[in-house]
Structure formats: C-alpha cells, structure tokens
Write a protein that holds these residues in place. Sequence first.
Motif, PDB file in Angstrom:
ATOM      1  N   ASP A 287      -4.564  31.907  27.237  1.00  0.00           N
ATOM      2  CA  ASP A 287      -5.561  32.967  27.147  1.00  0.00           C
ATOM      3  C   ASP A 287      -4.963  34.333  27.497  1.00  0.00           C
ATOM      4  OD1 ASP A 287      -7.522  31.207  26.363  1.00  0.00           O
ATOM      5  OD2 ASP A 287      -8.327  30.945  28.388  1.00  0.00           O
ATOM      6  N   THR A 288      -4.071  34.355  28.479  1.00  0.00           N
ATOM      7  CA  THR A 288      -3.418  35.607  28.850  1.00  0.00           C
ATOM      8  C   THR A 288      -2.578  36.150  27.694  1.00  0.00           C
ATOM      9  OG1 THR A 288      -3.329  34.885  31.149  1.00  0.00           O
ATOM     10  CG2 THR A 288      -1.889  36.699  30.533  1.00  0.00           C
ATOM     11  N   LEU A 289      -1.835  35.283  27.026  1.00  0.00           N
ATOM     12  CA  LEU A 289      -1.027  35.723  25.889  1.00  0.00           C
ATOM     13  C   LEU A 289      -1.891  36.208  24.733  1.00  0.00           C
ATOM     14  CD1 LEU A 289       1.844  33.084  25.842  1.00  0.00           C
ATOM     15  CD2 LEU A 289       2.005  35.515  26.397  1.00  0.00           C
TER      16      LEU A 289
ATOM     17  N   GLY B 259     -10.618  40.076  39.384  1.00  0.00           N
ATOM     18  CA  GLY B 259      -9.185  39.841  39.516  1.00  0.00           C
ATOM     19  C   GLY B 259      -8.853  38.381  39.718  1.00  0.00           C
ATOM     20  N   GLU B 260      -9.670  37.705  40.493  1.00  0.00           N
ATOM     21  CA  GLU B 260      -9.450  36.278  40.735  1.00  0.00           C
ATOM     22  C   GLU B 260      -9.630  35.473  39.448  1.00  0.00           C
ATOM     23  OE1 GLU B 260     -11.870  32.938  43.125  1.00  0.00           O
ATOM     24  OE2 GLU B 260     -11.142  34.600  44.366  1.00  0.00           O
ATOM     25  N   SER B 261     -10.629  35.835  38.646  1.00  0.00           N
ATOM     26  CA  SER B 261     -10.844  35.103  37.392  1.00  0.00           C
ATOM     27  C   SER B 261      -9.682  35.343  36.434  1.00  0.00           C
ATOM     28  CB  SER B 261     -12.167  35.506  36.750  1.00  0.00           C
ATOM     29  OG  SER B 261     -12.109  36.828  36.276  1.00  0.00           O
ATOM     30  N   LYS B 262      -9.113  36.545  36.450  1.00  0.00           N
ATOM     31  CA  LYS B 262      -7.947  36.812  35.598  1.00  0.00           C
ATOM     32  C   LYS B 262      -6.710  36.088  36.119  1.00  0.00           C
ATOM     33  CE  LYS B 262      -9.484  41.242  33.830  1.00  0.00           C
ATOM     34  NZ  LYS B 262      -9.201  42.664  33.702  1.00  0.00           N
ATOM     35  N   LEU B 263      -6.596  35.973  37.416  1.00  0.00           N
ATOM     36  CA  LEU B 263      -5.473  35.272  38.009  1.00  0.00           C
ATOM     37  C   LEU B 263      -5.487  33.790  37.658  1.00  0.00           C
ATOM     38  CD1 LEU B 263      -3.067  35.446  40.025  1.00  0.00           C
ATOM     39  CD2 LEU B 263      -4.692  34.810  41.794  1.00  0.00           C
TER      40      LEU B 263
END
Length: 59
Positions: free
Chosen positions: A27-29, A17-21
């Motif tokens: 990259d998220t898009l 979760g921290e790496s995704k945050l």
Amino acid sequence: MAYLAPAEFVTKMVDAGESKLLMSTRDTLIRSYMAGAILALAAAFAVTVTVNTGNPLVG
C-alpha cells in the motif's frame, strides 16, 4: 468548519501517523507511485501554462 482543541488535534495526528506506520509495504508503494504521478502531472501542467501564456506566475 469544526474546531478541534489542540489536544484533540494532536491525538488525531498521532493516530493518522500510527495508521500510516502500520500500513503494508504494498500500500505504501502504491500511494508513493500515485503521488509521484500526480506531482509529475502538476509540473507538466505548470510548464505548459507558462510556455503558452509567457507568464510564470500563472503556472
């Protein structure tokens, strides 16, 4: 399959979760567009199978 203790599992999930945050907006898009495309393909496949077989449980 390797067994993880609950404490190890929680640590791995928090790290993920921290790496995704901390991931960049770009990259998220990209990941969200790719996930949407895969979901659309899966839905189209399910509809196609249902129409061709007449059985909605297959799709």
